[in-house]
Design a protein around this motif. Structure first.
Motif, mmCIF file in Angstrom:
data_model
loop_
_atom_site.group_PDB
_atom_site.id
_atom_site.type_symbol
_atom_site.label_atom_id
_atom_site.label_comp_id
_atom_site.label_asym_id
_atom_site.label_seq_id
_atom_site.Cartn_x
_atom_site.Cartn_y
_atom_site.Cartn_z
ATOM 1 N N GLY A 54 1.029 -1.007 0.016
ATOM 2 C CA GLY A 54 -0.042 -0.442 0.110
ATOM 3 C C GLY A 54 0.394 1.409 -0.260
ATOM 4 N N PHE A 55 1.995 1.686 0.078
ATOM 5 C CA PHE A 55 2.864 2.210 0.290
ATOM 6 C C PHE A 55 3.214 3.584 -1.396
ATOM 7 N N LYS B 293 0.348 3.562 -2.263
ATOM 8 C CA LYS B 293 -0.973 5.277 -3.020
ATOM 9 C C LYS B 293 0.213 6.231 -2.132
ATOM 10 N N GLU B 294 0.808 6.683 -1.384
ATOM 11 C CA GLU B 294 1.229 7.615 -0.457
ATOM 12 C C GLU B 294 2.338 8.363 -1.698
ATOM 13 N N ILE B 295 3.061 7.446 -2.331
ATOM 14 C CA ILE B 295 3.062 8.456 -3.623
ATOM 15 C C ILE B 295 2.501 8.437 -4.557
ATOM 16 N N LEU B 296 2.246 8.101 -4.930
ATOM 17 C CA LEU B 296 0.615 8.305 -6.237
ATOM 18 C C LEU B 296 -0.224 9.749 -5.564
ATOM 19 N N VAL B 297 -0.289 9.507 -4.485
ATOM 20 C CA VAL B 297 -1.319 11.147 -4.072
ATOM 21 C C VAL B 297 -0.696 12.212 -4.151
#
Ligand SMILES: Nc1ncnc2c1ncn2[C@@H]1O[C@H](COP(=O)(O)OP(=O)(O)OP(=O)(O)O)[C@@H](O)[C@H]1O
Ligand SMILES: [Mg+2]
Lengths: 330, 263
Positions: free
Chosen positions: B95-96, B98-102
């Motif tokens: 899931g990490f 997502k932190e970068i993609l958002v």
């Protein structure tokens, strides 16, 4: 003043599945808006679109004054998000996760350390900040994610089921943080949940979503008062016709139903009605033995609009399952 | 400018993770060292003639190990680097990602950060192996460049091998859901890339069709360039080697960025 979040006929289809099916939203700045609905209602999908992670099939949306489709980077700079599923680096420590985030969002160096200290203190993680996230409990992870989402001082914060699978005590803690943030910093928040009491306790306004559509919207008390008011049950010693007549005469009482050893009233604003009801009974010569108040719940609202229930037990089982999946180890 | 900052941020995270697990450094050294020890020495003594000389001792190679060590080092880096690329599959699963993609950062800075991180780990591994091979095994620097220049050229070649193979890994990872599938695809690629690279035997005398296949293997140029930097002799011109490596690095970078951008 422009709304903090607004959507126009937002639609997202996955093949035949209409995950979001024409949603119109308008959330004011500083508002704490709740998105309540059962599993698969389209809550996460809506949030993904609003946070620019997903393109809608049709419709428009803007967040913090910028269109999510044409100005995604302007939106991203102004929002924070706590995802439904985990998104921490488990190999890093809590603090390292925060520093990484601060760098991605270009939090000025001079402020970085102090902000991280403040936020970690807020979520009670100062003592454990140098442990690896791997070693955190579910509640600690959630609190860290919450602190991280706030690190860059977002105007709008999305919280996708922030308390899913947490114990009641931790849940209450998180509710407190959310309330304080909203009050003290004026952060606009959109929170999804399928816990009725969570939406009820926290949100200024609630949208109930089902099968991709908003079926009801309003303040929690408005929604519930649509149901015809609170139910007050009065147990009276030596009941007689005079008591019932006296109660019927009260302006805020809608209906009076005689029960054995008492009466059941449907009233508006039950709390303020109770003392007046007691006075009226006494004046009519009755003696109040006990009195109880039952508030209509958001579940009753949901039932009214969909003819189905958000069954809490099923949800909890599912929530636990997801919680387990979320925290399964390598 | 912000792309550079973000790339460094992503790289920094990879380094933190790497140094947190010293076991990873050790495992990246074990296989190549076992190859050098068991395979290199085995070949050296196994084929020895009664008088102690060996048919595998040719040109300016003092022993078979002297010939094959650069190739084994390149192999070690090949394996490590392709799996550095795979780490984005785990970032997605845990899931990490997502932190970068958002975040308000370009996706390309994530790809660059990953290749920089993978390159760093590959360099740490490659240089350590080079030092051990020189000190503990038969590898001798005989290049006309001198030890320092030869060593620096090695680092340059290793960096190109690192970046290009990590990018290859990222490109595959961007297109695969699970690490099982990634494993399959990478095994299918990595094994031939190793065996057909000239790491284990000279290729000049191989039949024509073999030569053609080998010419398309980027590792062939990496191994050849390493050998030139250390031994001073190679099958191709160093300029051809470096040119081919640069081209491969550029190609895989574009591929990784494209594939990731679209995933
Ligand atoms: N990537 C996807 N591909 C196909 N269908 C999807 C995808 N993501 C979501 N859906 C479908 O869209 C619908 C809405 O899903 P969504 O995740 O938005 O629900 P939710 O309200 O967040 O539910 P929950 O309470 O379970 O989190 C569901 O029917 C789901 O199966
Ligand atoms: Mg959801």
């Amino acid at each position: 003043m422009a709304a903090a979040i607004s959507t126009q006929r937002l639609v997202k289809h996955y093949g035949d599945v209409k995950a979001v099916d024409g949603v119109d939203l308008s959330v004011e700045r500083g508002e704490l808006y709740g998105f309540l609905g059962p599993n698969g209602a389209g809550k996460t999908t809506t949030i993904s679109i609003l946070s620019t992670m997903l393109k809608p099939t049709s419709g428009a949306a803007s967040v913090a004054g910028f269109d999510v489709l044409t100005r995604p980077y302007d939106v991203r700079r102004r929002i924070g998000i706590v995802f439904q599923d985990p998104s921490l680096d488990e190999e890093l420590t809590g603090r390292e996760n925060m520093v990484f985030h601060a760098r991605l969002y270009k939090v000025p160096r001079a402020q970085r350390d102090r902000r991280i200290d403040d936020l970690l203190a807020m979520v009670d993680l100062v003592d454990r900040q140098h442990s690896r996230v791997k070693e955190y409990s579910g509640g600690m992870r959630r609190r860290l994610e919450l602190a991280r989402g706030l690190l860059h001082d977002p105007e709008v914060l999305f919280l996708d089921e922030p308390t899913l699978g947490l114990d009641p005590q931790t849940r209450n803690h998180i509710w407190d943080y959310i309330r304080r943030l909203n009050q003290e910093r004026g952060v606009t928040m959109m929170l999804t949940t399928h816990y009725m009491e969570e939406a009820d306790a926290l949100c200024h306004r609630i949208g109930i979503i089902d099968k991709g559509r908003i079926v009801a919207e309003g303040t929690p008390s408005d929604l519930k008062s649509q149901l015809g008011g609170d139910v007050v049950h009065v147990k009276v010693q030596a009941a007689n016709g005079a008591v019932a007549d006296a109660l019927k005469a009260l302006p805020f009482v809608r209906t009076v139903t005689a029960m054995n050893a008492g009466v059941q009233l449907e009233v508006q604003h039950g709390e303020s009605a109770i003392p007046k009801v007691m006075d009226a009974v006494r004046e009519a010569g009755g003696v109040v033995e006990s009195i109880s108040l039952k508030k209509p719940t958001l579940n009753d609202v949901f039932v009214k609009h969909t003819g189905r229930e958000i069954r809490e037990e099923d949800m909890d089982a599912q929530g636990r399952m997801r919680f387990f999946m979320r925290h399964r180890r390598r | 400018m912000t792309i550079v900052v973000d790339t460094v941020t992503v790289w920094n995270r990879d380094m933190l993770r790497f140094f947190r697990r010293p076991s990873r450094i050790v495992t990246s050294l074990v296989t190549p060292l076992v190859w050098m020890g068991m395979f290199g020495y085995g070949m050296k003594y196994g084929f020895a003639r009664p008088d102690g000389t060996s048919p595998l001792q040719f040109g300016n190679y003092a022993s078979y190990l002297d010939f094959t060590a650069p190739g084994i080092i390149a192999m070690g880096m090949l394996f490590t680097s392709i799996f550095s690329g795979m780490s984005i599959i785990f970032d997605r699963q845990f899931g990490f990602l997502k932190e970068i993609l958002v975040a308000p950062v370009r996706r390309i800075s994530f790809v660059f950060g990953k290749s920089l991180g993978g390159m760093s780990t590959a360099l740490i591994q490659g240089v350590t192996l080079l030092v051990i091979a020189t000190l503990a095994f038969d590898l001798r620097f005989t290049t006309g460049l001198g030890f320092v220049a030869g060593f620096l050229l090695c680092i340059g070649v290793m960096a190109m091998i690192g970046v290009s193979i990590v990018n290859l890994g990222v490109a595959i990872a961007a297109k695969t859901e699970s690490h099982e599938v990634f494993f399959l695809i990478s095994q299918f690629l990595v094994m031939p890339m190793f065996f057909l690279s000239g790491a284990l035997y000279p290729t000049k005398t191989l039949p024509g069709w073999f030569q053609i296949v080998i010419a398309f293997n980027p590792m062939r140029y990496g191994v050849d360039a390493l050998r030139w930097a250390i031994k001073g002799t190679s099958e191709l011109s160093i300029f051809v080697d470096v040119g081919a490596l640069l081209l491969f690095t550029l190609g895989t970078s574009v591929m990784a960025a494209r594939f990731f951008e679209r995933s």
